[in-house]
Scaffold this active site. Structure first.
Site, PDB file in Angstrom:
ATOM      1  N   LYS A 121       0.922  -1.203  -0.124  1.00 44.50           N
ATOM      2  CA  LYS A 121      -0.105  -0.029  -0.027  1.00 44.50           C
ATOM      3  C   LYS A 121       0.973   1.329   0.003  1.00 44.50           C
ATOM      4  CE  LYS A 121      -4.413  -1.923   1.991  1.00 44.50           C
ATOM      5  NZ  LYS A 121      -5.308  -1.648   2.921  1.00 44.50           N
ATOM      6  N   ASP A 130      -2.956  13.788  -4.250  1.00 50.35           N
ATOM      7  CA  ASP A 130      -1.940  13.949  -3.193  1.00 50.35           C
ATOM      8  C   ASP A 130      -2.224  13.073  -2.029  1.00 50.35           C
ATOM      9  OD1 ASP A 130       0.531  14.848  -1.704  1.00 50.35           O
ATOM     10  OD2 ASP A 130      -0.521  16.508  -0.659  1.00 50.35           O
ATOM     11  N   ASN A 175      -4.714   1.976  -1.933  1.00 48.66           N
ATOM     12  CA  ASN A 175      -5.244   0.619  -2.003  1.00 48.66           C
ATOM     13  C   ASN A 175      -6.011   0.402  -3.354  1.00 48.66           C
ATOM     14  OD1 ASN A 175      -7.797   1.902  -1.709  1.00 48.66           O
ATOM     15  ND2 ASN A 175      -8.438   0.262  -0.606  1.00 48.66           N
ATOM     16  N   ASP A 212     -10.028   2.883   1.405  1.00 45.02           N
ATOM     17  CA  ASP A 212     -10.013   2.369   2.845  1.00 45.02           C
ATOM     18  C   ASP A 212     -10.492   3.324   3.629  1.00 45.02           C
ATOM     19  OD1 ASP A 212      -9.357  -0.432   2.357  1.00 45.02           O
ATOM     20  OD2 ASP A 212      -7.199   0.333   2.744  1.00 45.02           O
ATOM     21  N   GLY A 263       0.343   0.351   9.686  1.00 46.76           N
ATOM     22  CA  GLY A 263       0.699   0.268   8.532  1.00 46.76           C
ATOM     23  C   GLY A 263      -0.168   0.839   7.603  1.00 46.76           C
ATOM     24  N   ALA A 323      -3.172   0.171   6.445  1.00 46.37           N
ATOM     25  CA  ALA A 323      -4.650   0.267   6.846  1.00 46.37           C
ATOM     26  C   ALA A 323      -4.727   1.251   7.918  1.00 46.37           C
ATOM     27  CB  ALA A 323      -5.069  -0.975   7.296  1.00 46.37           C
TER      28      ALA A 323
END
Length: 269
Positions: A67, A79, A88, A104, A128, A130
């Site tokens: 990602k 951006d 994602n 997400d 991370g 997510a």
């Protein structure tokens, strides 16, 4: 050749995205496909190079661990690098460039849109890709103090600063704070990954436990929350929500959400 999109990651066998997108394609009668493709980190650049010359490729969804790295291979007119810092979804823009975006954040927020988190304490596990999307969404909701539990607290502290959130960055072994919302944004507890060992006892009775992991659906974290009688959100809700946004970017039509109950049954079978 029929148009297609796909999901890439390492590992990728656990992904339910092909089932979701194929279900929607069947519902609208579109002659297109959606598949999974295993891409190791060392092969990410080659993957994008190969797909750019394929006129049938409509784009891809991206899961761990790509990602952040995928940003280096696509255009970023919105951006996303400077806001969320991870993508994602990759899709073809009107100028035919391949554009990276992130669905997400919206997918995370949809299941809790009715929950008032204004000045409420939140706990997030993981730091991370997510977690970046989730923290971005939380930063727009006016939440209170945010505690991030992560293997590397320094990385977590940097994310708090990035999203302008006040709170604490603590190791995974630290006790859970009495948060109104607890979110597992890590892969811990996912099939094939280490377990998430955590005690939910400090959470208040009105807390909501949200696990972004969707394989398995009933994670040990959610099972523990159910045993306490807490409200929960499972990873399927976030997965389907973000997938619907990506589906429209890939295929140019809205995902048919009127049969979500049937889709959920299919994914749980």
């Amino acid at each position: 050749m029929k148009p297609y999109a796909e999901v890439i990651g390492d590992p990728i066998a656990q992904s339910k995205s092909p089932r979701i997108h194929r279900f929607w394609l069947d519902q609208i009668g579109m002659d297109a496909d959606y598949r999974s493709f295993h891409v190791k980190p060392s092969d990410l650049a080659a993957y994008f190079d190969d797909r750019r010359d394929d006129p049938a490729w409509r784009g891809c969804n991206i899961t761990v661990p790509h990602k952040l790295a995928a940003l280096d291979h696509v255009a970023d007119p919105g951006d996303v690098r400077g806001s969320i810092g991870a993508i994602n979804t990759v899709f073809r823009g009107e100028d035919l460039r391949w554009i990276g975006t992130n669905t997400d954040a919206a997918g995370f927020h949809a299941p809790i849109a009715g929950l008032d988190l204004t000045r409420q304490p939140v706990c997030v596990i993981g730091a991370g890709g997510a977690a970046r999307a989730i923290l971005f969404a939380l930063s727009k909701l006016g939440v209170g103090r945010v505690t991030i539990l992560n293997r590397n607290p320094l990385k977590a502290a940097a994310l708090l600063a990035t999203f302008g959130l006040k709170g604490d960055a603590l190791p995974l072994t630290a006790p859970v704070p009495p948060a109104r919302l607890l979110v597992n944004a890590s892969t811990l507890g996912m099939t094939g990954q280490p377990p998430l060992t955590i005690d939910l006892a400090p959470l208040p009775e009105d807390a909501v436990v949200y696990d972004a992991v969707y394989a398995p659906i009933e994670t040990p974290l959610l099972a523990q929350a159910h045993d306490r009688g807490l409200d929960t959100v499972d990873g399927l809700e976030m997965l389907v929500g973000q997938a619907a946004l990506a589906f429209e970017l890939f295929f140019g039509v809205e995902a048919p959400r009127t049969r979500d109950d049937e889709l959920r049954e299919l994914l749980l079978a």
